[in-house]
Design a protein around this motif. Structure first.
Motif, PDB file in Angstrom:
ATOM      1  N   ILE A   3       1.053  -1.162   0.156  1.00 21.91           N
ATOM      2  CA  ILE A   3       0.335   0.023  -0.110  1.00 21.91           C
ATOM      3  C   ILE A   3       1.005   1.248   0.096  1.00 21.91           C
ATOM      4  CG2 ILE A   3      -1.472   1.448   0.971  1.00 21.91           C
ATOM      5  CD1 ILE A   3      -2.703  -1.290   3.065  1.00 21.91           C
ATOM      6  N   ARG A   4       0.306   2.180  -0.889  1.00 18.25           N
ATOM      7  CA  ARG A   4       1.199   3.498  -0.770  1.00 18.25           C
ATOM      8  C   ARG A   4       0.139   4.602  -1.387  1.00 18.25           C
ATOM      9  NH1 ARG A   4       1.737   1.566  -6.240  1.00 18.25           N
ATOM     10  NH2 ARG A   4       1.594   3.079  -8.009  1.00 18.25           N
ATOM     11  N   GLU A   5       0.765   5.046  -0.921  1.00 16.18           N
ATOM     12  CA  GLU A   5       0.069   7.110  -1.372  1.00 16.18           C
ATOM     13  C   GLU A   5       0.709   7.687  -2.290  1.00 16.18           C
ATOM     14  OE1 GLU A   5      -1.518  10.560   1.327  1.00 16.18           O
ATOM     15  OE2 GLU A   5      -0.370   9.800   1.899  1.00 16.18           O
ATOM     16  N   GLU A   6      -0.149   7.637  -3.026  1.00 17.44           N
ATOM     17  CA  GLU A   6       0.106   8.812  -4.301  1.00 17.44           C
ATOM     18  C   GLU A   6      -0.921   9.455  -4.731  1.00 17.44           C
ATOM     19  OE1 GLU A   6      -0.055   6.506  -8.113  1.00 17.44           O
ATOM     20  OE2 GLU A   6       1.748   5.226  -8.099  1.00 17.44           O
ATOM     21  N   ALA A   7      -0.722  10.758  -5.163  1.00 18.40           N
ATOM     22  CA  ALA A   7      -1.568  11.716  -5.607  1.00 18.40           C
ATOM     23  C   ALA A   7      -3.257  11.966  -4.841  1.00 18.40           C
ATOM     24  CB  ALA A   7      -2.000  11.224  -7.254  1.00 18.40           C
ATOM     25  N   GLY A   8      -2.912  11.666  -3.358  1.00 18.02           N
ATOM     26  CA  GLY A   8      -4.372  11.677  -2.765  1.00 18.02           C
ATOM     27  C   GLY A   8      -5.340  10.641  -2.957  1.00 18.02           C
ATOM     28  N   ARG A   9      -4.312   9.853  -3.125  1.00 14.35           N
ATOM     29  CA  ARG A   9      -5.293   7.965  -2.774  1.00 14.35           C
ATOM     30  C   ARG A   9      -4.420   7.102  -2.474  1.00 14.35           C
ATOM     31  NH1 ARG A   9      -5.094   6.056  -9.269  1.00 14.35           N
ATOM     32  NH2 ARG A   9      -3.113   6.904  -9.417  1.00 14.35           N
TER      33      ARG A   9
END
Length: 94
Positions: A3-9
């Protein structure tokens, strides 16, 4: 970690196993209007499915056909309060 955070998601990628329960919970507790992108996910541990089912996150569907059909579609139906569809009957005629 899958799980990674990317562009607000939050993007779930590859094989998401039981080790990803804690990061998913942290992501879901991080604020309102969470977007959970299942696009690149290939496997979801059942514990993750249960957490997602109880969450209010906005879901983006997985690219994997099997996950989309047998996990995502029933998950979306259950979150919307609709029956997920009947399974074939296992009762035998007498």
């Amino acid at each position: 970690m899958a799980i990674r955070e990317e562009a607000g998601r939050f993007v779930m990628q590859g094989v998401c196993d039981v080790e990803d329960v804690e990061p998913l919970l942290q992501a879901l507790l991080s604020g309102n209007d969470i977007v959970l992108d299942l696009g690149p996910c290939r496997h979801l541990h059942c514990a993750l499915v249960q957490i997602i089912a109880r969450s209010a996150a906005n879901l983006l569907p997985p690219e994997d056909e099997w996950l989309r059909r047998f996990v995502f579609a029933p998950l979306e139906s259950s979150r919307a309060g609709k029956p997920a569809g009947a399974l074939p009957s296992t009762q035998h005629a007498r």
